[in-house]
Design an enzyme around this catalytic site. Structure first.
Site, PDB file in Angstrom:
ATOM      1  N   GLY A   1       0.811  -1.211   0.000  1.00 29.86           N
ATOM      2  CA  GLY A   1       0.000   0.000   0.000  1.00 29.86           C
ATOM      3  C   GLY A   1       0.839   1.253   0.000  1.00 29.86           C
ATOM      4  O   GLY A   1       1.765   1.427  -0.802  1.00 29.86           O
ATOM      5  N   GLY A   2       0.539   2.147   0.952  1.00 29.96           N
ATOM      6  CA  GLY A   2       1.251   3.423   1.021  1.00 29.96           C
ATOM      7  C   GLY A   2       2.746   3.259   1.193  1.00 29.96           C
ATOM      8  O   GLY A   2       3.525   4.140   0.813  1.00 29.96           O
TER       9      GLY A   2
ATOM     10  N   GLY B   1      19.107   8.430 -35.267  1.00 27.71           N
ATOM     11  CA  GLY B   1      18.640   9.228 -34.136  1.00 27.71           C
ATOM     12  C   GLY B   1      19.395   8.878 -32.870  1.00 27.71           C
ATOM     13  O   GLY B   1      19.606   9.735 -31.994  1.00 27.71           O
ATOM     14  N   ALA B   2      19.814   7.620 -32.768  1.00 24.97           N
ATOM     15  CA  ALA B   2      20.523   7.204 -31.553  1.00 24.97           C
ATOM     16  C   ALA B   2      21.865   7.935 -31.429  1.00 24.97           C
ATOM     17  O   ALA B   2      22.345   8.176 -30.325  1.00 24.97           O
ATOM     18  CB  ALA B   2      20.723   5.695 -31.553  1.00 24.97           C
TER      19      ALA B   2
HETATM   20  C1  HXC Z   1      -1.644  -2.416  11.956  1.00 29.15           C
HETATM   21  C2  HXC Z   1      -0.450  -4.263  11.361  1.00 29.15           C
HETATM   22  C3  HXC Z   1      -0.500  -3.878  10.004  1.00 29.15           C
HETATM   23  C4  HXC Z   1      -1.179  -2.689   9.675  1.00 29.15           C
HETATM   24  C5  HXC Z   1       0.602  -5.706  10.138  1.00 29.15           C
HETATM   25  N1  HXC Z   1       0.226  -5.397  11.393  1.00 29.15           N
HETATM   26  N2  HXC Z   1       0.145  -4.812   9.261  1.00 29.15           N
HETATM   27  N3  HXC Z   1      -1.015  -3.518  12.317  1.00 29.15           N
HETATM   28  N4  HXC Z   1      -1.734  -1.974  10.678  1.00 29.15           N
HETATM   29  N5  HXC Z   1      -1.254  -2.250   8.415  1.00 29.15           N
HETATM   30  C6  HXC Z   1       0.547  -6.139  12.620  1.00 29.15           C
HETATM   31  C7  HXC Z   1      -0.171  -7.460  12.715  1.00 29.15           C
HETATM   32  O1  HXC Z   1      -1.422  -7.255  13.319  1.00 29.15           O
HETATM   33  C8  HXC Z   1       0.770  -8.237  13.623  1.00 29.15           C
HETATM   34  O2  HXC Z   1       0.568  -7.824  14.956  1.00 29.15           O
HETATM   35  C9  HXC Z   1       2.122  -7.754  13.218  1.00 29.15           C
HETATM   36  O3  HXC Z   1       1.910  -6.498  12.567  1.00 29.15           O
HETATM   37  C10 HXC Z   1       2.815  -8.668  12.241  1.00 29.15           C
HETATM   38  O4  HXC Z   1       1.916  -8.972  11.187  1.00 29.15           O
HETATM   39  P1  HXC Z   1       1.713 -10.449  10.642  1.00 29.15           P
HETATM   40  O5  HXC Z   1       0.535 -10.425   9.744  1.00 29.15           O
HETATM   41  O6  HXC Z   1       1.684 -11.410  11.803  1.00 29.15           O
HETATM   42  O7  HXC Z   1       3.063 -10.670   9.848  1.00 29.15           O
HETATM   43  P2  HXC Z   1       3.281 -11.396   8.458  1.00 29.15           P
HETATM   44  O8  HXC Z   1       2.581 -12.713   8.433  1.00 29.15           O
HETATM   45  O9  HXC Z   1       4.752 -11.369   8.240  1.00 29.15           O
HETATM   46  O10 HXC Z   1       2.584 -10.473   7.368  1.00 29.15           O
HETATM   47  C11 HXC Z   1       3.046  -9.153   7.158  1.00 29.15           C
HETATM   48  C12 HXC Z   1       2.067  -8.412   6.218  1.00 29.15           C
HETATM   49  C13 HXC Z   1       0.642  -8.544   6.740  1.00 29.15           C
HETATM   50  C14 HXC Z   1       2.200  -9.003   4.800  1.00 29.15           C
HETATM   51  C15 HXC Z   1       2.536  -6.950   6.155  1.00 29.15           C
HETATM   52  O11 HXC Z   1       0.627  -8.177   8.142  1.00 29.15           O
HETATM   53  C16 HXC Z   1      -0.311  -7.670   6.026  1.00 29.15           C
HETATM   54  O12 HXC Z   1      -0.795  -8.003   4.967  1.00 29.15           O
HETATM   55  N6  HXC Z   1      -0.692  -6.538   6.663  1.00 29.15           N
HETATM   56  C17 HXC Z   1      -1.657  -5.632   6.113  1.00 29.15           C
HETATM   57  C18 HXC Z   1      -1.131  -4.929   4.878  1.00 29.15           C
HETATM   58  C19 HXC Z   1      -2.099  -3.888   4.402  1.00 29.15           C
HETATM   59  O13 HXC Z   1      -3.120  -4.189   3.793  1.00 29.15           O
HETATM   60  N7  HXC Z   1      -1.851  -2.630   4.820  1.00 29.15           N
HETATM   61  C20 HXC Z   1      -2.686  -1.519   4.545  1.00 29.15           C
HETATM   62  C21 HXC Z   1      -2.336  -1.060   3.126  1.00 29.15           C
HETATM   63  S1  HXC Z   1      -3.357   0.248   2.638  1.00 29.15           S
HETATM   64  P3  HXC Z   1       0.883  -8.768  16.204  1.00 29.15           P
HETATM   65  O14 HXC Z   1       0.349  -8.030  17.381  1.00 29.15           O
HETATM   66  O15 HXC Z   1       0.169 -10.049  15.954  1.00 29.15           O
HETATM   67  O16 HXC Z   1       2.358  -8.937  16.242  1.00 29.15           O
HETATM   68  C22 HXC Z   1      -2.341   1.547   2.719  1.00 29.15           C
HETATM   69  C23 HXC Z   1      -3.012   2.745   2.275  1.00 29.15           C
HETATM   70  C24 HXC Z   1      -2.049   3.888   2.130  1.00 29.15           C
HETATM   71  O17 HXC Z   1      -1.225   1.462   3.094  1.00 29.15           O
HETATM   72  C25 HXC Z   1      -2.294   4.560   0.825  1.00 29.15           C
HETATM   73  C26 HXC Z   1      -1.515   5.821   0.697  1.00 29.15           C
HETATM   74  C27 HXC Z   1      -1.432   6.212  -0.760  1.00 29.15           C
END
Ligand code: HXC
Length: 510
Positions: free
Chosen positions: A169-170, A404-405
């Site tokens: 994402g961001g 051209g190159a």
């Molecule tokens: C809050 C988060 C988080 C998030 C992960 N965690 N992503 N907490 N916000 N975005 C936390 C989990 O709850 C977990 O907490 C710890 O981080 C580790 O995550 P896991 O899932 O256990 O790890 P892993 O299996 O390695 O997976 C990592 C990951 C996955 C691939 C990043 O966590 C994931 O898909 N997260 C969400 C990604 C996402 O969709 N983000 C939002 C994008 S939208 P605990 O307490 O269990 O340790 C965005 C919009 C911005 O960013 C746009 C701007 C232009």
């Protein structure tokens, strides 16, 4: 008093633990270092000074008020790399997955503002699940604040991103606006939407590695500039790159001690270009023989290999190199190589790094694939980048410079300062065979006549002298003397100044 000092140390120790020992162990279990270990490896020993160690988030939703780890998932501050100031942020995956909250973003913005004010590079170590889901729009706002700073800092200070974990994402857009992106093989990923969302929306089944791993981004998408085996190697390479760069756009790159004679003669270069004009040779050999101590820092080595980009030093000073590679697609320019080289040329120009261009190019790659893909616009990017560059430029044509190159590859007409050619150079509108088939179309059925016309064309145009007679080539040089000639040329250009008309900004064909 002693109690207060002990309390401070205790609070620091708690902050250093981030999301706790279990999560640190999990991070190590994945072959990844922690945010702090990375900062320690990146910077000179003992030079790191931290900001905002005790900052916590302000979220009160979803039970977040009960979990407030000090530092809020990012370690920020400044230190030195080989004695030179840099600012750094390093996301801590052990704290809410390194996700970006409002306060996490504020910490990053603080050091970015300081980096611009003090004219020093920013290095961002990214290991983040993206926007902190519990914070909603506050975290989106935080991202946009970081993006805006990336944009304002672009061309002012070097910005380097190291991707050391999942970045979704961001988390990918801030790196995308920085100058260089490095990844770590098998442990870092970049995607706008992850594999699950891809499956839901497009029905494609793809792994995280295929979608956004280091191989994908260094070979296919060109989002990343290089990928390394592990965190340690990646951080060592960032140090090496920083050493080559100026601290900001008003500074010169550092001059390093050198032990290689700038007048070194390289007899082997006299035979680098094969007798047969269609036989390839490795342009990297020339690059390695021109630079001090054979040191070359290549950028985007795995992408568009028909053009080579990277940094060497000459007399201890950084020089950006752009070179056609006859080993791949005969060194043709195409969409990918034009984009790759244009971005590199613009980086060098923004940061006052002189450019050396080594030319062996038979032209632009023909075909519907290229035309439908917009090779006109993409090729124009490189033309535009060279034409707007005001840094010292030296060009050496080793063999072909067709059509051209020829114009595009830092020709005299695009304000290159020194244009040298080897005696093997062929500066012409096109290769002899193609030219003959067009201007002597009526003789196409007579192989003897065509052979004669081709020979006549070669004798007349397949040399550097027609261009040299017009002053488009400043001098035809012996290949063995190239290092000496190029080093002297750059030395003479150290005070180069070019005036350009006022404009808000240009409108490069994007
Ligand atoms: C809050 C988060 C988080 C998030 C992960 N965690 N992503 N907490 N916000 N975005 C936390 C989990 O709850 C977990 O907490 C710890 O981080 C580790 O995550 P896991 O899932 O256990 O790890 P892993 O299996 O390695 O997976 C990592 C990951 C996955 C691939 C990043 O966590 C994931 O898909 N997260 C969400 C990604 C996402 O969709 N983000 C939002 C994008 S939208 P605990 O307490 O269990 O340790 C965005 C919009 C911005 O960013 C746009 C701007 C232009």
């Amino acid at each position: 008093m002693k109690d207060i000092l002990e309390q401070l140390e205790q609070r620091r120790a708690d902050a250093r633990l981030g999301g706790g020992q279990a999560r640190i162990d999990a991070q190590h279990g994945r072959g990844k270092l922690t945010a702090r270990e990375r900062v320690d490896l990146l910077l000179d020993e003992g030079s790191f000074e931290e900001f905002d160690m005790f900052v916590t988030h302000r979220c009160t939703d979803f039970g977040m008020e009960d979990q407030k780890p000090a530092g809020d998932g990012v370690v920020t501050g400044w230190g030195t790399i080989n004695g030179r100031l840099v600012y750094v942020f390093s996301q801590d995956f052990t704290v809410f997955g390194g996700s970006l909250s409002e306060t996490h973003a504020q910490k990053i913005c603080k050091i970015m503002d300081m980096a611009v004010q003090n004219g020093a590079p920013v290095i961002g170590i990214n290991d983040s699940g993206g926007a902190r889901i519990q914070e909603g729009v506050a975290s989106l706002a935080g991202y946009a604040e970081v993006f805006q700073r990336n944009i304002e800092a672009s061309g002012v200070i070097p910005q380097i991103s190291v991707i050391m974990g999942p970045c979704a994402g961001g988390a990918v857009y801030s790196p995308a606006m920085t100058d260089f992106i490095f990844m770590v093989k098998d442990s870092s990923y970049m995607f706008v939407t992850g594999p699950d969302v891809v499956k839901t929306v497009t029905n494609e089944v793809v792994t995280a590695e295929e979608l956004g791993g280091a191989t994908t981004h260094t070979r296919k998408s060109s989002v990343a500039d290089a990928a390394f085996e592990n965190d340690v190697e990646a951080l060592a390479e960032v140090r090496r790159l920083v050493d080559l760069l100026p601290a900001n756009n008003r500074d010169k790159p550092p001059v390093r001690p050198f032990f290689d004679d700038p007048e070194r003669i390289e007899p082997s270069l006299d035979t680098l270009v094969p007798a047969n004009a269609n036989t390839p040779y490795d342009m990297k050999e020339l690059i390695l023989k021109l630079g001090d101590e054979g040191d070359f820092y290549e950028i985007q080595a795995e992408f568009a290999k028909n053009i080579i980009t990277g940094f060497i030093r000459m007399e201890g000073r950084t020089v950006g190199v752009v070179a056609n590679q006859p080993m791949v697609l005969a060194g043709c320019l195409d969409i990918d190589s034009s984009r790759k080289a244009a971005r590199f040329v613009r980086f060098c120009d923004a940061f006052e790094i002189p450019i050396l261009t080594l030319v062996d190019v038979p032209g632009f790659l023909p075909g519907t694939g290229q035309e439908f893909g917009g090779v006109i616009k993409h090729g124009a990017k490189l033309l535009f980048a060279y034409g707007e560059a005001t840094v010292p430029m030296v060009t050496v044509i080793t063999r072909k410079a067709y059509g051209g190159a020829y114009d595009v590859m830092a020709s005299k007409h695009l304000r290159s300062d020194f244009n040298y050619a080897w005696p093997t150079a062929e500066v012409a509108v096109m290769g002899a065979k193609g030219a003959t088939e067009i201007i002597h179309r009526k003789d196409l059925n007579d192989p003897e006549k065509i052979a004669q016309h081709t020979k006549d064309y070669e004798d007349r145009f397949a040399n550097p002298f027609v261009a040299a007679e017009r002053g488009f080539i400043d001098e035809v040089i012996q290949p063995r003397t190239t290092r000496k000639r190029v080093a002297r040329a750059f030395a003479s250009l150290r005070n180069k100044k070019v005036q350009t008309p006022w404009k808000k900004h240009d409108n490069i064909p994007l």
